[in-house]
Design an enzyme around this catalytic site. Structure first.
Site, mmCIF file in Angstrom:
data_model
loop_
_atom_site.group_PDB
_atom_site.id
_atom_site.type_symbol
_atom_site.label_atom_id
_atom_site.label_comp_id
_atom_site.label_asym_id
_atom_site.label_seq_id
_atom_site.Cartn_x
_atom_site.Cartn_y
_atom_site.Cartn_z
ATOM 1 N N TYR A 102 -6.800 6.042 4.024
ATOM 2 C CA TYR A 102 -6.911 5.001 2.992
ATOM 3 C C TYR A 102 -6.082 3.762 3.378
ATOM 4 O O TYR A 102 -6.571 2.631 3.365
ATOM 5 C CB TYR A 102 -6.459 5.522 1.609
ATOM 6 C CG TYR A 102 -6.197 4.359 0.697
ATOM 7 C CD1 TYR A 102 -7.256 3.675 0.128
ATOM 8 C CD2 TYR A 102 -4.898 3.870 0.515
ATOM 9 C CE1 TYR A 102 -7.046 2.536 -0.639
ATOM 10 C CE2 TYR A 102 -4.674 2.744 -0.252
ATOM 11 C CZ TYR A 102 -5.749 2.089 -0.827
ATOM 12 O OH TYR A 102 -5.539 0.948 -1.554
ATOM 13 N N GLU A 144 0.823 -1.211 0.000
ATOM 14 C CA GLU A 144 0.000 0.000 0.000
ATOM 15 C C GLU A 144 0.860 1.266 0.000
ATOM 16 O O GLU A 144 0.537 2.245 -0.663
ATOM 17 C CB GLU A 144 -0.960 0.010 1.198
ATOM 18 C CG GLU A 144 -2.046 -1.050 1.110
ATOM 19 C CD GLU A 144 -2.931 -0.893 -0.123
ATOM 20 O OE1 GLU A 144 -3.007 0.214 -0.669
ATOM 21 O OE2 GLU A 144 -3.535 -1.893 -0.557
ATOM 22 N N ASP A 168 -10.144 5.595 -2.359
ATOM 23 C CA ASP A 168 -9.046 6.121 -3.176
ATOM 24 C C ASP A 168 -9.649 6.737 -4.438
ATOM 25 O O ASP A 168 -10.881 6.830 -4.566
ATOM 26 C CB ASP A 168 -8.018 5.026 -3.499
ATOM 27 C CG ASP A 168 -8.538 4.032 -4.535
ATOM 28 O OD1 ASP A 168 -9.766 4.029 -4.815
ATOM 29 O OD2 ASP A 168 -7.724 3.265 -5.078
#
Ligand code: SF4
Length: 360
Positions: free
Chosen positions: A122, A39, A140
């Site tokens: 996020y 991520e 996102d």
């Protein structure tokens, strides 16, 4: 036209995902360390570009302890080319924190994940749902786009109010069972089906329920206010060479590329330095360099960052004696051989220049 029911919306996306998803390594693990790595790497980065970095990091640092114990220069060197170097520094600091303070275990819920450095809403939602199946929605760019179009939301996705509106809706839609797959599904749907340009509306399973499609607003939504014009900067690099070695310095906090290495830098408002400006700078560095030792400036190199455009010219200067200790102390410059320079973490622009002019 009524907006789709949450259960129908989730079911449709899950069915679509089962047929269309791209198999990616971080989708085949529930290891929070690997998910967190993926991520952080994928923020502001396309999947194809991020994939080799993911493999590099997991190979070099199979556990969070390995990453925590690595020297920062090495971590930055592995990160080289991805940009946004503060992400790499935060990655390293968070690895140290998880390794040293949490015994190597990542927090197992959204709220505690949010407390980690470099982990925003996020990323916390992604790790919490993918690794721990928490019912929390990721938001996102892909999710903004899908929700904006399907539910006809015209709020500015960059405004605080807009973000709250979308987050509230996203939280209502994420199902209790399979929150992890649902989150992957809505992001994948935005990446493959409901794309920014030319979405595949004709073969879309949400077509009958899509506000933007019904009202001809597919090219209008989502609404995003215009970003500020980027700051334009002109860098003039003095590439001092003495014998076979070169002078570089580590960049300090307070500006772009902190912790990476570059050459002696003079920044100005103009694309090219005049001879007077160059001689004045050499005078400050106590260098009386014969003119034939100053090579022609390089062509301009351009590097576009999120809020800045950097134009750089390189002035290769052959020294007849080393820089004095006074100068190296005040500028932070040190001597490096070519092989040492190869191993240093450097901005892409510096790396490109070296490849073109020095390592050719
Ligand atoms: S119909 Fe078009 S705009 Fe609407 S969700 Fe499907 S792909 Fe996106």
């Amino acid at each position: 036209m009524l907006p789709p029911e949450p259960a129908f919306f989730a079911e449709t996306l899950l069915n679509w995902y089962k047929k269309h998803f791209r198999p990616l390594p971080w989708r085949e693990t529930t290891n929070p360390y690997a998910i967190w790595l993926s991520e952080i790497i994928l923020q502001q980065t396309r999947v194809n570009q991020g994939l080799p970095y993911y493999h590099t990091f997991l190979t070099a640092y199979p556990t969070v302890h390995d990453l925590a114990n690595a020297p920062e220069d090495e971590v930055l060197r592995h990160w080289q080319g991805l940009g946004y170097y503060s992400r790499a520094r935060n990655l390293h600091q968070t690895a140290k924190f998880v390794s040293e303070e949490l015994g190597g275990f990542f927090p197992e819920n959204y709220t505690d994940l949010l407390k980690l450095k470099g982990v925003g809403t996020y990323t916390a939602a992604a790790i919490a749902s993918f690794a721990f199946k928490e019912q929390v929605a990721v938001l996102d760019g892909n999710v903004f786009r899908v929700l904006s179009r399907v539910f006809g939301i015209s709020d500015d996705i960059l405004s605080p109010l807009g973000k709250r509106t979308f987050q509230d809706l996203a939280n209502k839609l994420v199902p209790a069972n399979e929150p992890d797959t649902y989150n992957q599904a809505i992001m994948e749907f935005g990446a493959i089906q409901c794309t920014p340009v030319m979405p595949d509306c004709l073969f879309c399973p949400l077509q009958d329920h899509c506000y933007a499609f019904k009202h001809g607003l597919v090219t209008v939504l989502p609404h995003k206010s215009k970003a500020k014009a980027p700051r334009v900067r002109h860098f003039h690099y003095f590439v001092f060479q003495f014998g076979e070695d070169f002078y570089l310095k580590k960049r300090l906090p307070g500006d772009i590329w902190q912790g990476l290495y570059d050459f002696h830098l003079l920044e100005s408002d103009t694309k090219a330095l005049s001879l007077d400006e160059m001689i004045a700078e050499l005078g400050i560095l106590q260098q009386d360099v014969p003119m034939p030792n100053i090579k022609m400036p390089s062509p301009a190199y351009k590097h576009v960052l999120s809020h800045q455009k950097v134009f750089a010219a390189f002035y290769h200067i052959l020294l007849e004696s080393p820089l004095s200790q006074n100068v190296t102390n005040s500028t932070g410059l040190s001597f490096y051989s070519k092989s040492e320079i190869e191993a240093l973490p450097k901005p892409v622009l510096i790396n490109n220049y070296l490849k073109d002019a020095i390592f050719k």
